[in-house]
Write a protein that holds these residues in place. Structure first.
Motif, PDB file in Angstrom:
ATOM      1  N   LYS A 252       1.750   7.922  65.226  1.00 11.52           N
ATOM      2  CA  LYS A 252       2.259   7.909  63.856  1.00 11.52           C
ATOM      3  C   LYS A 252       2.003   9.238  63.136  1.00 11.52           C
ATOM      4  O   LYS A 252       2.892   9.800  62.510  1.00 11.52           O
ATOM      5  CB  LYS A 252       1.578   6.768  63.101  1.00 11.52           C
ATOM      6  CG  LYS A 252       2.377   6.202  61.973  1.00 11.52           C
ATOM      7  CD  LYS A 252       1.818   4.874  61.484  1.00 11.52           C
ATOM      8  CE  LYS A 252       0.369   5.035  61.044  1.00 11.52           C
ATOM      9  NZ  LYS A 252      -0.276   3.743  60.759  1.00 11.52           N
ATOM     10  N   GLU A 253       0.781   9.741  63.289  1.00 14.26           N
ATOM     11  CA  GLU A 253       0.420  10.960  62.548  1.00 14.26           C
ATOM     12  C   GLU A 253       1.233  12.160  63.006  1.00 14.26           C
ATOM     13  O   GLU A 253       1.670  12.974  62.190  1.00 14.26           O
ATOM     14  CB  GLU A 253      -1.077  11.243  62.703  1.00 14.26           C
ATOM     15  CG  GLU A 253      -1.907  10.323  61.837  1.00 14.26           C
ATOM     16  CD  GLU A 253      -3.389  10.438  62.109  1.00 14.26           C
ATOM     17  OE1 GLU A 253      -3.811  11.463  62.683  1.00 14.26           O
ATOM     18  OE2 GLU A 253      -4.115   9.495  61.758  1.00 14.26           O
ATOM     19  N   LYS A 254       1.430  12.249  64.324  1.00 14.90           N
ATOM     20  CA  LYS A 254       2.230  13.364  64.854  1.00 14.90           C
ATOM     21  C   LYS A 254       3.669  13.285  64.347  1.00 14.90           C
ATOM     22  O   LYS A 254       4.257  14.289  63.924  1.00 14.90           O
ATOM     23  CB  LYS A 254       2.218  13.350  66.380  1.00 14.90           C
ATOM     24  CG  LYS A 254       3.049  14.455  66.993  1.00 14.90           C
ATOM     25  CD  LYS A 254       3.727  13.974  68.251  1.00 14.90           C
ATOM     26  CE  LYS A 254       4.938  14.705  68.720  1.00 14.90           C
ATOM     27  NZ  LYS A 254       5.497  15.817  68.097  1.00 14.90           N
ATOM     28  N   ILE A 255       4.202  12.066  64.370  1.00 19.40           N
ATOM     29  CA  ILE A 255       5.581  11.871  63.921  1.00 19.40           C
ATOM     30  C   ILE A 255       5.716  12.252  62.438  1.00 19.40           C
ATOM     31  O   ILE A 255       6.653  12.930  62.030  1.00 19.40           O
ATOM     32  CB  ILE A 255       6.036  10.410  64.183  1.00 19.40           C
ATOM     33  CG1 ILE A 255       6.091  10.157  65.699  1.00 19.40           C
ATOM     34  CG2 ILE A 255       7.382  10.118  63.536  1.00 19.40           C
ATOM     35  CD1 ILE A 255       6.191   8.695  66.094  1.00 19.40           C
ATOM     36  N   GLU A 256       4.702  11.850  61.683  1.00 19.74           N
ATOM     37  CA  GLU A 256       4.669  12.164  60.255  1.00 19.74           C
ATOM     38  C   GLU A 256       4.577  13.685  60.022  1.00 19.74           C
ATOM     39  O   GLU A 256       5.287  14.248  59.190  1.00 19.74           O
ATOM     40  CB  GLU A 256       3.480  11.428  59.620  1.00 19.74           C
ATOM     41  CG  GLU A 256       3.368  11.540  58.123  1.00 19.74           C
ATOM     42  CD  GLU A 256       4.607  11.025  57.379  1.00 19.74           C
ATOM     43  OE1 GLU A 256       4.788  11.441  56.232  1.00 19.74           O
ATOM     44  OE2 GLU A 256       5.403  10.240  57.960  1.00 19.74           O
TER      45      GLU A 256
ATOM     46  N   LYS B 116       7.398  18.790  58.554  1.00 19.44           N
ATOM     47  CA  LYS B 116       7.836  20.152  58.906  1.00 19.44           C
ATOM     48  C   LYS B 116       9.352  20.232  59.047  1.00 19.44           C
ATOM     49  O   LYS B 116       9.888  21.281  59.420  1.00 19.44           O
ATOM     50  CB  LYS B 116       7.218  20.562  60.253  1.00 19.44           C
ATOM     51  CG  LYS B 116       5.743  20.918  60.184  1.00 19.44           C
ATOM     52  CD  LYS B 116       5.311  21.524  61.524  1.00 19.44           C
ATOM     53  CE  LYS B 116       3.971  20.989  61.988  1.00 19.44           C
ATOM     54  NZ  LYS B 116       3.806  21.004  63.433  1.00 19.44           N
ATOM     55  N   GLY B 117      10.010  19.106  58.836  1.00 23.37           N
ATOM     56  CA  GLY B 117      11.460  19.090  58.949  1.00 23.37           C
ATOM     57  C   GLY B 117      11.967  18.931  60.375  1.00 23.37           C
ATOM     58  O   GLY B 117      13.143  19.099  60.652  1.00 23.37           O
ATOM     59  N   ILE B 118      11.045  18.644  61.300  1.00 30.12           N
ATOM     60  CA  ILE B 118      11.471  18.438  62.689  1.00 30.12           C
ATOM     61  C   ILE B 118      11.866  16.973  62.840  1.00 30.12           C
ATOM     62  O   ILE B 118      11.062  16.082  62.574  1.00 30.12           O
ATOM     63  CB  ILE B 118      10.320  18.745  63.672  1.00 30.12           C
ATOM     64  CG1 ILE B 118       9.811  20.164  63.464  1.00 30.12           C
ATOM     65  CG2 ILE B 118      10.757  18.511  65.123  1.00 30.12           C
ATOM     66  CD1 ILE B 118       8.503  20.482  64.146  1.00 30.12           C
ATOM     67  N   LYS B 119      13.116  16.774  63.244  1.00 30.38           N
ATOM     68  CA  LYS B 119      13.584  15.395  63.373  1.00 30.38           C
ATOM     69  C   LYS B 119      13.842  15.045  64.834  1.00 30.38           C
ATOM     70  O   LYS B 119      14.267  15.897  65.608  1.00 30.38           O
ATOM     71  CB  LYS B 119      14.865  15.195  62.550  1.00 30.38           C
ATOM     72  CG  LYS B 119      14.552  14.675  61.152  1.00 30.38           C
ATOM     73  CD  LYS B 119      15.814  14.183  60.468  1.00 30.38           C
ATOM     74  CE  LYS B 119      16.110  15.066  59.257  1.00 30.38           C
ATOM     75  NZ  LYS B 119      17.484  15.109  58.867  1.00 30.38           N
ATOM     76  N   ASN B 120      13.583  13.808  65.172  1.00 30.18           N
ATOM     77  CA  ASN B 120      13.931  13.296  66.506  1.00 30.18           C
ATOM     78  C   ASN B 120      13.296  14.060  67.664  1.00 30.18           C
ATOM     79  O   ASN B 120      13.867  14.153  68.735  1.00 30.18           O
ATOM     80  CB  ASN B 120      15.458  13.287  66.713  1.00 30.18           C
ATOM     81  CG  ASN B 120      16.145  12.462  65.652  1.00 30.18           C
ATOM     82  OD1 ASN B 120      15.575  11.451  65.206  1.00 30.18           O
ATOM     83  ND2 ASN B 120      17.310  12.890  65.235  1.00 30.18           N
TER      84      ASN B 120
END
Ligand code: GDP
Length: 287
Positions: free
Chosen positions: A105-109, A114-118
């Protein structure tokens, strides 16, 4: 299976693992639910610090359901994410995938901020031999999996396989070496069939098993063999031998054959769902 470890192998395996671990976000550590502690190697805690951690109690179909629950709680209390599975069966996939996302979860958040999606979470399966690493990878990433091809930085010959749009898995598992220096660990790994039977005497093992079942799984032996469990363990083994026709040509009892039968039936679950160690230390006195 039945791996022989030498110091050189361990050094090589450890170095390889340290390289691979740099590439991933999450370590999926597979253990055997019948011996969740003895089938771990705590070195992974050191090698994998700063990574998200998921412990899968595999072969939970062979282990005591109540003990599975206690172990999952135990690992959660230690700060790991933990799920019980049968790696041969796809029915656990959803739960594992949800837990992977929860664990990361934290990494995804962080990515999102940072605007990195998917960007998929990258994971690697590790565990000692025979716990079900290949089975897991096949079931979860097998046929349907799309090989995503080599990426820069990935060790040559290794590939990422896609579990779904959010998770990628390194296609080869990291092999951890068992903690055989500990005699109890060695005995328990022998019980589940992960160490060659000729290293530990199979008759000894079966007698320890008979004592363990009598104490912790009352009725298991009676139910399977229809024999009394009164008296010394060797007498119980003798009754099982007679019942199953483990008799030599000279009419003597074939203890070795009966012992192999008992161990084989335990390992395949025919003696019921049995766990050999518990978080509260129950089972220690039998070792
Ligand atoms: P690895 O050495 O860790 O890659 O282990 P494998 O994937 O080769 O599995 C070892 C053995 O355990 C194989 O015979 C598998 O069929 C069996 N196995 C793996 N997962 C399970 C499981 O969840 N339940 C049961 N009953 N057997 C399993």
């Amino acid at each position: 299976m039945n791996y022989q470890w030498y110091p050189g192998h361990m050094t090589k395996a450890k170095r390889q693992m340290q390289e691979d671990i740099k590439l991933i976000d999450l370590i999926i550590e597979i253990t055997d639910a019948r011996v969740p502690m003895s089938s771990r190697n705590p070195d992974i805690d050191d090698i994998g610090r700063n990574k998200s951690r998921l412990i899968l109690l595999n072969k939970s179909d062979l282990a005591d359901p109540k003990a599975n629950e206690s172990w999952i709680q135990y690992f959660k209390d230690q700060g790991y994410h933990a799920v019980g599975i049968d790696a041969r069966n796809k029915s656990g996939i959803k739960k594992v995938q949800n837990t992977i996302l929860e664990a990361c979860k934290e990494k995804i958040e962080r990515d999102r901020k940072k605007g990195i999606k998917n960007r998929p979470v990258r994971a690697m399966v590790v565990g000692i031999p025979n716990v079900g690493k290949s089975t897991f990878i096949n079931t979860y990433a097998g046929k349907a999996a799309t090989k995503t091809g080599n990426k820069p930085g990935v060790t040559k010959g290794k590939q990422w396989v896609r579990l779904n749009k959010s998770v990628e898995l390194l296609d080869t598992p990291g092999i951890l070496w068992p903690k055989f220096e500990d005699q109890t660990v060695g005995e328990r790994l022998a019980m589940i069939g992960s160490i060659k039977d000729d290293i530990l005497n199979i008759e000894e093992l079966s007698l320890v098993m008979i004592d363990y079942l009598r104490e912790h799984y009352a009725g298991a032996i009676e139910h399977r063999y229809e024999v009394s469990v009164e008296g010394r363990h060797v007498e119980v083994l003798e009754r099982i031998a007679r019942k199953r026709g483990c008799i030599k040509q000279n009419q003597e009892i074939d203890y070795a054959k009966a012992a192999a039968l008992v161990m084989d039936e335990f390992r395949s679950g025919r003696l019921g769902r049995v766990t050999l160690e518990y978080p509260d230390g129950c089972g220690e006195e039998d070792a």
